[in-house]
Structure formats: C-alpha cells, structure tokens
Design an enzyme around this catalytic site. Structure first.
Site, mmCIF file in Angstrom:
data_model
loop_
_atom_site.group_PDB
_atom_site.id
_atom_site.type_symbol
_atom_site.label_atom_id
_atom_site.label_comp_id
_atom_site.label_asym_id
_atom_site.label_seq_id
_atom_site.Cartn_x
_atom_site.Cartn_y
_atom_site.Cartn_z
ATOM 1 N N ASP A 167 43.461 46.702 42.410
ATOM 2 C CA ASP A 167 43.191 48.107 42.101
ATOM 3 C C ASP A 167 43.207 48.883 43.411
ATOM 4 O O ASP A 167 42.289 48.750 44.235
ATOM 5 C CB ASP A 167 41.836 48.258 41.417
ATOM 6 C CG ASP A 167 41.826 47.696 39.995
ATOM 7 O OD1 ASP A 167 42.618 46.785 39.716
ATOM 8 O OD2 ASP A 167 41.025 48.184 39.182
ATOM 9 N N LYS A 230 45.191 54.296 36.637
ATOM 10 C CA LYS A 230 43.755 54.218 36.374
ATOM 11 C C LYS A 230 43.112 55.544 36.760
ATOM 12 O O LYS A 230 43.484 56.154 37.758
ATOM 13 C CB LYS A 230 43.172 53.062 37.192
ATOM 14 C CG LYS A 230 41.659 52.892 37.139
ATOM 15 C CD LYS A 230 41.249 51.696 37.996
ATOM 16 C CE LYS A 230 39.736 51.606 38.160
ATOM 17 N NZ LYS A 230 39.340 50.479 39.032
ATOM 18 N N LYS A 266 44.124 52.463 32.409
ATOM 19 C CA LYS A 266 42.741 52.019 32.576
ATOM 20 C C LYS A 266 41.823 53.212 32.840
ATOM 21 O O LYS A 266 41.805 53.745 33.940
ATOM 22 C CB LYS A 266 42.635 51.020 33.743
ATOM 23 C CG LYS A 266 41.193 50.509 33.986
ATOM 24 C CD LYS A 266 41.171 49.494 35.121
ATOM 25 C CE LYS A 266 39.746 49.080 35.479
ATOM 26 N NZ LYS A 266 39.704 48.075 36.563
#
Length: 330
Positions: A167, A230, A266
């Site tokens: 991430d 995300k 996400k």
C-alpha cells in the site's frame, strides 16, 4: 482460473484471476476531461443507505462476505510482535466457531493483514500456510514525503520480507499543483519496485481538495499500473466517504471500459459499523457488478469493523446483542 504454480498466499491477488493491469501511456486529454458534478454525486450518495436493505439470513450472508474482504489492519506506533500475532490469529479465525457452526458455515478468513514494514516478517510467519497475504504500508506512510529513492527502497525491503501487497501513498502536492506527469512517473516507479507484489495506490482523498482531483488522480494511478486504488491512509481528518467512493469506482469502470483491465478498490478509514459495510457492498454491486465483490478486486481497510460484524452475527444467531469483549481483536 488459478495459475499453476502460484503460492497459496497469491490467491487474493488480482493478477491471479485477471490479466494484470500493465498500465498505459499517460493520456492527459483523458485525465483533463474528467469532471465531477459534486451536487449530483452527493445526492446519489445520500440515497445509498436507504436504497438497499437486507435482513435476516441475507444480511448474515452479506456480512460474512464482508469479512472475507477486510484487510485487517494495525498501524499504531506502539505495535508489538505480540499484537501482530494476535491480529493474525483473528484474521485466520475472524468469527467464533460456535457462530459459524450455528450458521452452517465452514472456515473463512479475512482478505489480508496490513502492517507497517517492520512487522512484515512477524505477520508472514504467523500466517504461514493460511493463504492470507500480508500487506505492507510503505513509501513513507502516511505522509509520503520522504525522498523517492528511499520510498522505492522501502518497497523493495517489504517485498523481500514477504509482503505480497504494498500500500503506497502518492505525493498529494502533484495532484494539488496539477503535475500529472510527476504523479504518473512516481506511481510507475513504485509499481516497478513492487515487482510481483500487487500495489494499492493510496490517494489520501481527504487532502486532494476536490472530487475532480480525486477522479483525475484515480485515472493517472491506473494509467501508471496500479492494481488497486485506495481512498485513504486512515490518518487523515477525512477518510473514506460515499461521494469519494462513487467518483473512484466510476473511474474504475471507465478504465475497464477503455482498456479491458479491472482495477481493485479499497475504501479505508472510518468504516467501523456493519451497516456501513453493507452500504459499500451495495454500491459496488450497483455500479460495478458482482465480479468486483471478490477479495482480488475489493477490500475494506479496517480493524474495528470486524468486531461490529461479529457482534451482529451473534445477534442473528442468538437474538441478543453481546458485549464487545466477547469478540476480542488484537
């Protein structure tokens, strides 16, 4: 179909089930044409919680599905090896066995465990043989302001330590100044540093200034090869919201329509109630369809969400709400 020779920890990665997004040349005409009608987006988002209602067995089934989509996360300054091992134990057995037995369910587990780089080896060891991948937050998380060579080196170290998902955080200044080429080059370099590990690009949407910027940043990151986009680090004052989610998933749909590649989504930060998870799942189903409701294409970035879902499942089984300590986390 699953690829021959893949390790079990690859089972949730998008490149196993889908052709991996190779990225494309930066198309500034497409980027600059992205718009966001804020009032219309907010009206649509405001209607979402009341448009879909599932009850009883159907609700329980959706909540069990939500559990399999959670990146169970601990990103605290006082994380210890013991805390991470307990979190991994919860990821392996996210719902008490008596509740699963009462619902006629077999074993389930969360989508991944997400930790700081320093805790990757501990998490990898604790999850060995489970098929649950470890995600590492790298690249100077959460601000992403360390020098780019250091951020790339951190990605490499996380991959070397066994992280199957990375991430990363983008440089917000590139979005705020409209330097789309710089954002593209940075994202592309990070994707290359990840190698076979799949990369989730954290946009930190609460700090991008407008929904139009969110739409444009989403497109640029996908063009540069992101496997997921995300919403947030979870450390901003504003994290995942329904209007932001609507903008981002429509960018996903546009990218798929144009290129044929599915990119994951996400939402992270601020999703702590089971009813909120149901709303996000309904949004994905409405806008993208059932294919995106799988862990290789959708994740919740959450920790306390799991506790509330388990509490709702106990109510479904027993008719009574339980104390939170009966559903211990890490």
């Amino acid at each position: 179909m699953r690829e021959v020779g893949r390790d079990d920890t690859d089972a949730h990665l998008p490149q196993v089930h889908e052709a991996r997004n190779p990225g494309m040349a930066l198309d500034l005409d497409w980027v600059m044409s992205a718009r966001a009608n804020t009032s219309a987006i907010e009206r649509r988002a405001a209607t979402l919680p009341g448009r879909r209602s599932v009850k009883k067995d159907y609700q329980a089934a959706w909540l069990l599905k939500a559990i399999t989509l959670i990146d169970l996360t601990t990103l605290a300054g006082d994380d210890t090896a013991g805390r991470v091992r307990r979190l991994c134990a919860k990821a392996r057995q996210p719902v008490r066995q008596d509740l699963l037995d009462a619902m006629g369910m077999g074993p389930i587990h969360t989508g991944a465990v997400c930790v700081y780089h320093d805790m990757v080896p501990t998490a990898v060891a604790a999850l060995d043989g489970t098929g649950i991948p470890v995600a590492a937050v790298s690249t100077g998380f959460p601000a992403g302001l360390s020098p780019l060579p250091l951020r790339l080196a951190e990605i490499g170290e996380s991959v070397k330590a066994g992280a199957r998902e990375i991430d990363i955080v983008i440089s917000r200044r590139h979005v705020l100044t409209g330097n789309w080429q710089a954002l593209y080059d940075e994202m592309k370099a990070m994707r290359e540093a990840c190698g076979d590990a799949h990369v989730k690009a954290i946009l930190a949407t609460g700090e991008l200034g407008s929904l139009r910027n969110v739409a444009r940043a989403s497109l640029v990151c996908m063009m540069a090869g992101a496997d997921f986009i995300k919403t947030s680090t979870g450390k901003e004052s504003v994290n995942a919201t329904l209007p932001v989610s609507l903008v981002m998933i429509r960018a996903l749909r546009d990218y798929f329509d144009e290129t044929g590649y599915r990119i994951g989504y996400k939402p992270a930060g601020g999703i702590s109630k089971a009813k909120d998870a149901l709303t996000y799942l309904a949004l994905i189903k409405d806008e993208l369809g059932n294919r995106w409701l799988q862990p290789d294409l959708f994740r919740f970035g959450a920790s306390s969400l799991l506790g509330d879902i388990e509490r709702q499942l106990e109510h479904h089984v027993t008719g009574r709400y339980s104390a939170s300590y009966r559903h211990a986390m890490a």
